[in-house]
Design a protein around this motif. Structure first.
Motif, PDB file in Angstrom:
ATOM      1  N   ALA A 110       0.839  -1.206   0.048  1.00  0.00           N
ATOM      2  CA  ALA A 110      -0.104   0.110  -0.071  1.00  0.00           C
ATOM      3  C   ALA A 110       0.996   1.276   0.036  1.00  0.00           C
ATOM      4  N   ALA A 111       2.140   1.227   0.609  1.00  0.00           N
ATOM      5  CA  ALA A 111       2.671   2.494   0.822  1.00  0.00           C
ATOM      6  C   ALA A 111       3.490   2.891  -0.565  1.00  0.00           C
ATOM      7  N   GLU A 112       3.776   1.844  -1.125  1.00  0.00           N
ATOM      8  CA  GLU A 112       4.481   1.908  -2.299  1.00  0.00           C
ATOM      9  C   GLU A 112       3.435   2.564  -3.678  1.00  0.00           C
ATOM     10  N   ALA A 113       2.310   2.001  -3.433  1.00  0.00           N
ATOM     11  CA  ALA A 113       1.145   2.189  -4.390  1.00  0.00           C
ATOM     12  C   ALA A 113       0.681   3.785  -4.145  1.00  0.00           C
ATOM     13  N   GLU A 114       0.589   4.050  -2.901  1.00  0.00           N
ATOM     14  CA  GLU A 114       0.421   5.666  -2.586  1.00  0.00           C
ATOM     15  C   GLU A 114       1.287   6.500  -3.164  1.00  0.00           C
ATOM     16  N   ALA A 115       2.641   6.373  -2.827  1.00  0.00           N
ATOM     17  CA  ALA A 115       3.783   7.036  -3.468  1.00  0.00           C
ATOM     18  C   ALA A 115       3.598   7.082  -4.903  1.00  0.00           C
ATOM     19  N   LEU A 116       3.330   6.142  -5.743  1.00  0.00           N
ATOM     20  CA  LEU A 116       3.295   6.239  -7.057  1.00  0.00           C
ATOM     21  C   LEU A 116       2.107   7.172  -7.441  1.00  0.00           C
ATOM     22  N   ASP A 117       0.814   6.960  -6.668  1.00  0.00           N
ATOM     23  CA  ASP A 117      -0.431   7.644  -7.105  1.00  0.00           C
ATOM     24  C   ASP A 117      -0.008   9.091  -6.785  1.00  0.00           C
ATOM     25  N   ARG A 118       0.515   9.436  -5.737  1.00  0.00           N
ATOM     26  CA  ARG A 118       0.957  10.960  -5.632  1.00  0.00           C
ATOM     27  C   ARG A 118       1.626  11.630  -6.821  1.00  0.00           C
ATOM     28  N   ARG A 119       2.592  10.656  -7.273  1.00  0.00           N
ATOM     29  CA  ARG A 119       3.589  11.433  -8.614  1.00  0.00           C
ATOM     30  C   ARG A 119       2.436  11.217  -9.506  1.00  0.00           C
ATOM     31  N   SER A 120       1.690  10.354  -9.941  1.00  0.00           N
ATOM     32  CA  SER A 120       0.700  10.267 -10.964  1.00  0.00           C
ATOM     33  C   SER A 120      -0.035  11.414 -11.024  1.00  0.00           C
ATOM     34  N   THR A 121      -0.779  11.701  -9.781  1.00  0.00           N
ATOM     35  CA  THR A 121      -1.575  13.017  -9.657  1.00  0.00           C
ATOM     36  C   THR A 121      -0.980  14.248  -9.929  1.00  0.00           C
ATOM     37  N   ALA A 122       0.295  14.161  -9.472  1.00  0.00           N
ATOM     38  CA  ALA A 122       0.958  15.521  -9.509  1.00  0.00           C
ATOM     39  C   ALA A 122       1.022  15.791 -11.096  1.00  0.00           C
ATOM     40  N   ILE A 123       1.637  14.659 -11.834  1.00  0.00           N
ATOM     41  CA  ILE A 123       1.954  15.026 -13.170  1.00  0.00           C
ATOM     42  C   ILE A 123       0.733  15.373 -14.269  1.00  0.00           C
ATOM     43  N   ARG A 124      -0.692  14.793 -13.619  1.00  0.00           N
ATOM     44  CA  ARG A 124      -1.917  15.130 -14.371  1.00  0.00           C
ATOM     45  C   ARG A 124      -1.977  16.559 -14.106  1.00  0.00           C
ATOM     46  N   GLN A 125      -2.026  16.835 -12.877  1.00  0.00           N
ATOM     47  CA  GLN A 125      -2.328  18.160 -12.261  1.00  0.00           C
ATOM     48  C   GLN A 125      -1.587  19.275 -13.203  1.00  0.00           C
ATOM     49  N   THR A 126       0.002  18.900 -13.239  1.00  0.00           N
ATOM     50  CA  THR A 126       0.741  20.018 -14.040  1.00  0.00           C
ATOM     51  C   THR A 126       0.170  20.056 -15.659  1.00  0.00           C
ATOM     52  N   ALA A 127      -0.105  18.858 -16.139  1.00  0.00           N
ATOM     53  CA  ALA A 127      -0.420  18.635 -17.356  1.00  0.00           C
ATOM     54  C   ALA A 127      -1.864  19.215 -17.777  1.00  0.00           C
ATOM     55  N   HIS A 128      -2.875  19.037 -16.900  1.00  0.00           N
ATOM     56  CA  HIS A 128      -4.219  19.416 -17.389  1.00  0.00           C
ATOM     57  C   HIS A 128      -4.837  20.409 -16.185  1.00  0.00           C
ATOM     58  N   GLY A 129      -3.991  20.566 -15.393  1.00  0.00           N
ATOM     59  CA  GLY A 129      -4.727  21.511 -14.232  1.00  0.00           C
ATOM     60  C   GLY A 129      -5.823  20.596 -13.435  1.00  0.00           C
ATOM     61  N   SER A 130      -5.882  19.436 -13.531  1.00  0.00           N
ATOM     62  CA  SER A 130      -6.785  18.583 -12.636  1.00  0.00           C
ATOM     63  C   SER A 130      -6.259  17.096 -12.338  1.00  0.00           C
ATOM     64  N   SER A 131      -6.526  16.607 -11.443  1.00  0.00           N
ATOM     65  CA  SER A 131      -5.946  15.122 -10.973  1.00  0.00           C
ATOM     66  C   SER A 131      -6.991  14.131 -11.832  1.00  0.00           C
ATOM     67  N   LYS A 132      -7.998  14.430 -12.438  1.00  0.00           N
ATOM     68  CA  LYS A 132      -8.700  13.601 -13.087  1.00  0.00           C
ATOM     69  C   LYS A 132      -8.091  13.116 -14.486  1.00  0.00           C
ATOM     70  N   SER A 133      -8.570  11.864 -14.889  1.00  0.00           N
ATOM     71  CA  SER A 133      -8.130  11.457 -16.296  1.00  0.00           C
ATOM     72  C   SER A 133      -8.912  12.006 -17.267  1.00  0.00           C
ATOM     73  N   CYS A 134      -8.069  12.063 -18.249  1.00  0.00           N
ATOM     74  CA  CYS A 134      -8.858  12.376 -19.708  1.00  0.00           C
ATOM     75  C   CYS A 134      -8.632  11.559 -20.545  1.00  0.00           C
ATOM     76  N   ASN A 135      -9.211  11.539 -21.902  1.00  0.00           N
ATOM     77  CA  ASN A 135      -9.204  10.846 -23.025  1.00  0.00           C
ATOM     78  C   ASN A 135      -7.760  10.731 -23.550  1.00  0.00           C
ATOM     79  N   GLY A 136      -6.892  12.071 -23.610  1.00  0.00           N
ATOM     80  CA  GLY A 136      -5.870  12.010 -24.198  1.00  0.00           C
ATOM     81  C   GLY A 136      -4.778  11.391 -23.362  1.00  0.00           C
ATOM     82  N   CYS A 137      -5.106  10.963 -22.310  1.00  0.00           N
ATOM     83  CA  CYS A 137      -4.028  10.362 -21.415  1.00  0.00           C
ATOM     84  C   CYS A 137      -4.276   8.711 -21.699  1.00  0.00           C
ATOM     85  N   ARG A 138      -5.229   8.384 -22.112  1.00  0.00           N
ATOM     86  CA  ARG A 138      -5.292   6.982 -22.109  1.00  0.00           C
ATOM     87  C   ARG A 138      -4.628   6.311 -23.424  1.00  0.00           C
TER      88      ARG A 138
END
Length: 225
Positions: A197-225
């Protein structure tokens, strides 16, 4: 048909195929399908034995069938396309790897993982023989094979493939690309399944940070998939 007439006929078939692709991209499948069939018939009439141009049109029609959920028909056309490419270009050509990858995806959509796995593996082997070690084109097959293993709880086999895919994406697209975020989330899901769980949470935080930088939101978008 040969000479100028043959060249003109191939151009006509190509134009028909291009219109079919346009309709396909617009979601107008009913308009695209008869044009694909028409282009295919023209090519098969002019060019014998079946050349790569026929294989490409078969692949396009297979993609249309796949998007419509007509998986058995898509698989049949993908098989034909791969066979033509193998005869025309040899068994280790990059175009064969693409055909194998597409066929594996069709099998996956049907839940036929046992059929998909060796196709992914063979496609990956061809790419590794023909491309630099960390070429962008390899990342998709690595990810798809890892996803197959993850779905079947083969976590120790999935993890290195996911990680290799992330490494390639980071080097080719940059560490803050949305595709990297998506791949990191895949690894986080795997870690959660393993109880890490701890390793998963760390990766989730990094993933969310990238999304917020790229799109201004932590949500998924069609272009990311």
């Amino acid at each position: 048909m040969n000479g100028a007439g043959g060249a003109e006929g191939r151009a006509d078939a190509g134009e028909v195929n291009d219109v079919a692709l346009m309709y396909h991209d617009q979601g107008r499948y009913g308009d695209a399908e008869p044009l694909y069939h028409g282009s295919l018939a023209m090519l098969q009439e002019m060019l014998r034995p079946n050349p790569p141009a026929v294989a490409a049109t078969l692949g396009n029609l297979a993609a249309l069938y796949e998007e419509e959920g007509r998986y058995p028909e898509a698989a049949r056309l993908c098989h034909r396309s791969v066979e033509i490419l193998e005869r025309a270009l040899g068994p280790n050509h990059l175009a064969v790897a693409v055909g194998l990858h597409n066929l594996a995806l069709v099998y996956e959509h049907q839940g036929e993982d046992m059929e998909a796995e060796p196709l992914y593996r063979r496609a990956l082997s061809i790419l590794e023989q023909n491309l630099p070690p960390e070429h962008f084109g390899t990342a998709s097959i690595l990810n798809n094979l890892a996803r197959l293993y993850y779905r079947r709880a083969r976590y120790t086999e999935a993890e290195p493939l996911y990680r290799h895919s992330v490494t390639i994406l980071e080097k080719t697209l940059g560490p803050d690309h949305p595709a990297v975020a998506e791949s990191l989330r895949n690894i986080a899901d795997l870690y959660r399944a393993e109880g890490r769980a701890a390793e998963a949470e760390a990766l989730d935080r990094r993933s969310t940070a990238i999304r917020q930088t790229a799109h201004g939101s932590s949500k998924s978008c069609n272009g990311c998939r």
